[in-house]
Write an enzyme that holds these catalytic residues in place. Structure first.
Site, PDB file in Angstrom:
ATOM      1  N   ASP A 235     -16.370 -11.749  16.331  1.00 42.36           N
ATOM      2  CA  ASP A 235     -15.674 -10.503  16.118  1.00 42.36           C
ATOM      3  C   ASP A 235     -16.705  -9.588  15.509  1.00 42.36           C
ATOM      4  O   ASP A 235     -17.852  -9.946  15.463  1.00 42.36           O
ATOM      5  CB  ASP A 235     -14.827 -11.010  14.784  1.00 42.36           C
ATOM      6  CG  ASP A 235     -14.143  -9.832  13.915  1.00 42.36           C
ATOM      7  OD1 ASP A 235     -13.643  -8.844  14.766  1.00 42.36           O
ATOM      8  OD2 ASP A 235     -14.316  -9.721  12.890  1.00 42.36           O
TER       9      ASP A 235
ATOM     10  N   ASP B 296     -16.527  -6.730  12.797  1.00 45.41           N
ATOM     11  CA  ASP B 296     -16.123  -6.078  11.181  1.00 45.41           C
ATOM     12  C   ASP B 296     -16.081  -7.359  10.565  1.00 45.41           C
ATOM     13  O   ASP B 296     -15.216  -8.248  10.570  1.00 45.41           O
ATOM     14  CB  ASP B 296     -14.696  -5.260  11.035  1.00 45.41           C
ATOM     15  CG  ASP B 296     -15.039  -4.029  11.927  1.00 45.41           C
ATOM     16  OD1 ASP B 296     -16.003  -3.297  11.741  1.00 45.41           O
ATOM     17  OD2 ASP B 296     -14.034  -3.759  12.948  1.00 45.41           O
TER      18      ASP B 296
ATOM     19  N   ASP C 291     -13.851 -13.507  11.007  1.00 45.91           N
ATOM     20  CA  ASP C 291     -13.528 -13.781   9.396  1.00 45.91           C
ATOM     21  C   ASP C 291     -12.363 -13.427   8.918  1.00 45.91           C
ATOM     22  O   ASP C 291     -11.971 -13.273   7.787  1.00 45.91           O
ATOM     23  CB  ASP C 291     -14.780 -12.512   8.639  1.00 45.91           C
ATOM     24  CG  ASP C 291     -13.950 -11.306   8.992  1.00 45.91           C
ATOM     25  OD1 ASP C 291     -13.857 -10.917  10.033  1.00 45.91           O
ATOM     26  OD2 ASP C 291     -13.781 -10.559   8.102  1.00 45.91           O
TER      27      ASP C 291
END
Length: 229
Positions: free
Chosen positions: A22, A24, A161
C-alpha cells in the site's frame, strides 16, 4: 505449519517471490487528516467509503468529486514523509531480486512523487491505483499483480496499514503484514492480519527467518474476475 521464507529449507517451506505495498501510511507516514478532509469536501460521514460514494454518483458528478479528492491529495503530497526503514527494506528486496508492486486507492501523481523523491532508483511494477476497479478491499488489484508476475498467492505478501489492505490481501490468498500505527492497533487481532511490524525494515528478518502462514484459499468474487478480464 508452512513458512514463507527467502531461502526455503524444509519441504513445507514456500519461497517468497514478491511483495505488494500500500502507499499512504505504509510507504509513507500516515496523514490521517487527509481522509477527514476528503469526507468534508465531499459532504459524507466517517462511516461512508470515499470511493464507493464517488462511484455511486453520475458521470459528471463523479469527475467533480474526483477532482475535490485529488486537490486534497495534492496538498498532502507536498508534506509526504517516508516510513522509517523504507530504504533499507527496498534495498534488501532488490538485492535479493524480489518483485515489488504498489496497490493503492490513491491516484498516480502522489505515487510518482513519493517514488521520485524517496525511491528514485527502485523499481515497482505494476503500480495499481484507484483507476483500477474494483479497488481494495477487493482482491482484484493484488490478483492482477500476481498474474503479471506469474506467481501464486502462497509466494506473495501484502504489506499495508488499513483494514482494506488486510482484507484485500487475505481475500487474494497472500500473507498479510500490518504496519502498526497509532490508529490501527485494533487490526492486530483481526483474522485477516497474519503478522504485525512497527517498522518496515523489520520485514527483512521476517523474510530471512520465515513467516508461519495459515493455509488459506483466495476468495474471489465474480466482480473481481470481471475486473481482471
Amino acid at each position: 505449519m508452512p513458512r514463507l521464507i527467502l531461502s526455503p529449507k524444509l519441504a513445507t517451506d514456500n519461497s517468497v517471490k514478491g511483495l505488494v505495498f500500500d502507499m499512504d501510511g505504509t510507504l509513507c507516514l500516515p496523514q490521517t487528516w487527509m481522509f477527514a478532509e476528503m469526507r468534508r469536501v465531499l459532504g459524507i460521514s466517517k462511516g461512508t467509503d470515499i470511493l464507493d460514494h464517488i462511484y455511486s454518483l453520475d458521470v459528471v458528478e463523479q469527475e467533480t468529486a474526483h477532482e475535490k479528492v485529488r486537490q486534497v491529495e495534492r496538498k498532502a503530497m507536498v508534506e509526504i514523509k517516508p516510513q522509517p526503514g523504507l530504504d533499507e527494506l527496498m534495498t534488501f528486496l532488490e538485492d535479493n531480486k524480489l518483485a515489488k508492486a504498489i496497490c493503492t486507492r490513491n491516484f498516480q501523481a502522489p505515487v510518482n512523487h513519493l517514488l521520485s523523491t524517496f525511491l528514485p532508483e527502485k523499481l515497482f511494477h505494476p503500480i495499481v491505483t484507484r483507476e483500477f476497479k474494483p479497488p481494495k478491499p477487493s482482491p482484484a488489484g493484488i490478483l492482477h499483480i500476481l498474474e503479471h508476475w506469474k506467481i501464486d498467492p502462497e509466494n506473495a505478501i501484502m504489506v499495508g496499514d488499513s483494514v482494506d489492505d488486510m482484507l484485500a490481501g487475505h481475500r487474494a490468498g497472500v500473507t498479510t503484514i500490518l504496519l502498526e500505527s497509532e490508529v490501527n492497533g485494533h487490526l492486530k487481532e483481526a483474522p485477516e492480519t497474519d503478522v504485525v511490524v512497527q517498522r518496515l525494515d523489520e520485514i527483512i528478518e521476517l523474510l530471512k527467518n520465515g513467516i508461519e502462514i495459515p493455509e488459506r484459499k483466495s476468495t474471489v468474487l465474480e466482480s473481481d474476475v470481471k475486473a481482471m478480464d
